[in-house]
Design an enzyme around this catalytic site. Structure first.
Site, PDB file in Angstrom:
ATOM      1  N   GLU A  25      48.192  40.742  34.177  1.00  0.00           N
ATOM      2  CA  GLU A  25      47.615  41.420  35.165  1.00  0.00           C
ATOM      3  C   GLU A  25      47.416  40.553  36.527  1.00  0.00           C
ATOM      4  O   GLU A  25      46.569  39.819  36.365  1.00  0.00           O
ATOM      5  CB  GLU A  25      46.178  42.101  34.974  1.00  0.00           C
ATOM      6  CG  GLU A  25      45.812  43.145  35.995  1.00  0.00           C
ATOM      7  CD  GLU A  25      45.386  42.472  37.299  1.00  0.00           C
ATOM      8  OE1 GLU A  25      46.185  42.365  38.176  1.00  0.00           O
ATOM      9  OE2 GLU A  25      44.004  42.378  37.594  1.00  0.00           O
TER      10      GLU A  25
ATOM     11  N   GLU B  50      47.932  35.910  46.628  1.00  0.00           N
ATOM     12  CA  GLU B  50      47.819  35.282  45.577  1.00  0.00           C
ATOM     13  C   GLU B  50      48.834  34.798  44.734  1.00  0.00           C
ATOM     14  O   GLU B  50      48.736  33.526  44.064  1.00  0.00           O
ATOM     15  CB  GLU B  50      46.685  35.852  44.402  1.00  0.00           C
ATOM     16  CG  GLU B  50      45.362  36.474  44.851  1.00  0.00           C
ATOM     17  CD  GLU B  50      44.813  37.061  43.629  1.00  0.00           C
ATOM     18  OE1 GLU B  50      45.039  36.756  42.577  1.00  0.00           O
ATOM     19  OE2 GLU B  50      43.865  38.228  43.929  1.00  0.00           O
TER      20      GLU B  50
END
Lengths: 384, 384
Positions: B144, B153
């Site tokens: 994930e 990110e």
């Protein structure tokens, strides 16, 4: 994943190396810059500091009511930020002012100096204090280096480094002295934090039940570490607070006194003291400690200030500062009354993970005026 | 100084090196860890992700409704966090699961695996994916890795790196596909942000007057940079939002499609596309764009999922996620109506200062159904 969007990270303007020596862990400069300095590169943060009237008045008066310390002298401003202290020093008659700033704020400082027609006197230098080289030694070092509860941010290290390298033997420190204070307080914060903590734990139990029922995984083994994490966050981390004087229930105890002219990094790496406070209110609740600081501008013995100025961040009706006070909660709270005595031991060290954050150990014993002594307790706190 | 107490910093679990290659700036690992990974070392943050029902259901169903992909197979979980995906993989019948986690969360994951009696199958490895060595190649990589608007990110870099090093030629990616979407929206956020910005500027003007009058320093030269800083913060930084479907005023445009089995880091370093959307509401206000993503679990062509699962973070009445949507505001807002067309160019690159944050350039032209074309505009945004 989806992590929180960036929050503001603790920041100041000091360098990262050890300055006066002492066993300070080696610091990753890039890491320190990103974690710490970054905040000071924002004008909104400079504005917040420049809008603190108590802070501004103290530095303004210390300079303009002691012009004899600046007239025709050389001055170093450590962590000049927007350049305000350097500009005041020049306006007070300094011959030359070196304004050192580690962040890009230096460019704004340069523009501000120019706009105020002081480029001939104020030289803004971008770099960390530890790396900068000046063409001469200075008569005065001025700096606003104080963090929460005085030493958070560890910026005084850089001032010490600047002093040892660049201050003349006859030089003067602005400010010249600093003190840390602590006093017992009453506050509703305890209840709030405890109920926040309990709410987080109720949440957790609901969560572990859901995860077991819906997703077949038993999370209960993580209940203890989660509880510890939440306890640390809600109950062991000191919180910023603007205390009302009525919340102070005992005499303030002097935790630490610093002579900015002679202090070394070793002197501030560990702050340890055994102090006491007597309760001054009748039948009240002892909920924790408030910690604050003050600094003084006295010049030096051979060359004193004409007008001594004090900057205090003590609890105040109408002179609050952006520093506020740090509150260390005691749970459960303790019934005390006038004449009771608190004897406590205080130890503050720097966090291993981040040398600009602090860890505090408080031991406390309540000696009631009746002569009866309540069981002593020991608590660990984190200043984040 | 007195800087803010530590806020939460953006965080995830991926490594920092470049994985599949491509001109990614070199990253200071310690810096990246402190800035980014740290968040994922907190159980409260894991709990937040584990409490996202849409996220949990999608992964849970993708595993348990496709057991044939796990039964007797070897699995790698990239950034296992609490270990939930690794545990599910084991419960679904995996022979061996390698669960890689860069933070100390690995210790909690290990405890959770043990408490759920899966130590024989799940091996938790603490380290960043780029540095870890596995004893064998794997049949499935589950992870994930999705950040806000999919790519914030930059954690997918680590998944690509894991895939290129450790996935068998016949291996399967969970999820197998990902898509980025954008649609025109209406929102009251524009007014709020503009009035926040205007309030900040009013404040500033009051502040500069005070500083001139009380402290003899003219700060007006900093008005322009302060205004730019505040504009960037209030108007050019995308904000997290849980949009209601009624706020979407036009067709959603596909910005980017990723095949997780074949995508390279080069494919995601720059995301560029020219897209269009037609307004589906009568006489409304075009206030900006909402950006979101979905991922699919389809297995691979030669070995498809028995049950395809979708995880979408699109605006929803009752299935919101912790990812929400990213909102990019357009000022001034534009009157549009059903049948009008928006043609826009989208470019997203990584921030030079922090490779896990993004910068977006949006060019947009409104072609009214009348045939009339409104002047095009270009805007720069920051995903912090």
């Amino acid at each position: 994943m989806g992590s929180y969007q960036n929050g503001v990270v603790a920041g100041d303007r000091s360098g990262t190396s050890n300055g006066g020596g002492g066993p300070v862990p080696v610091v990753d400069k890039e890491l320190d810059f990103a974690q710490y300095f970054c905040t000071y590169a924002f004008l909104y943060h400079q504005k917040e500091m420049l809008s603190d009237r108590v802070r501004m008045d103290a530095y303004y008066n210390s300079v303009f009511q002691n012009k004899h310390h600046f007239k025709g002298k050389t001055v170093l401003d450590v962590g000049t930020g927007s350049g305000i202290l350097a500009i005041w020093s020049a306006q007070a008659g300094a011959r030359k002012v070196y304004a050192v700033e580690a962040t890009k704020m230096s460019e704004h400082a340069r523009a501000l100096v120019k706009a105020n027609n002081l480029e001939a006197v104020v030289e803004v230098i971008e770099g960390s204090m530890e790396d900068v080289t000046l063409p001469e030694k200075v008569d005065v070092i001025i700096s606003e280096w104080m963090g929460y509860f005085l030493l958070r941010e560890s910026m005084f290290d850089s001032v010490i480094c600047a002093r040892d390298r660049w201050l003349k033997p006859t030089g003067i420190m602005y400010p010249s002295h600093a003190r840390m204070w602590m006093a017992p307080i009453r506050t509703g914060l305890s209840e709030k934090k405890i109920s926040d903590y309990e709410g987080a734990m109720d949440d957790w139990h609901h969560f572990t039940n859901e995860t077991k029922t819906c997703y077949g995984v038993d999370m209960s083994v993580l209940t203890k570490p989660f509880s510890e994490e939440q306890k640390k966050y809600y109950l062991q981390t000191s919180s910023w607070n603007n205390l009302h004087p009525h919340q102070v229930i005992g005499t303030a105890a002097l935790v630490k006194e610093i002579d900015c002219l002679t202090a070394t990094v070793d002197d501030i790496l560990k702050v340890r003291s055994n102090i006491s406070s007597s309760i001054t209110l009748e039948n009240t609740r002892f909920c924790g400690f408030g910690g604050w600081f003050d600094v003084h501008f006295r010049g030096r013995r051979e060359d004193p200030a004409q007008k001594e100025i004090e900057l205090t961040t003590a609890p105040s009706f109408d002179n609050g500062t952006h520093w506020g006070q740090q509150v260390f909660l005691v749970n459960p709270t303790i019934r005390v009354t006038e004449g009771d005595n608190l004897n406590f031991s205080f130890l503050m060290i720097r966090s291993k993970e981040n040398h600009r954050l602090m860890e505090v150990e408080l031991g406390c014993e309540v000696r009631q005026c009746s002569g009866n002594v309540l069981p002593a307790f020991n608590k660990k706190y984190y200043i984040e």
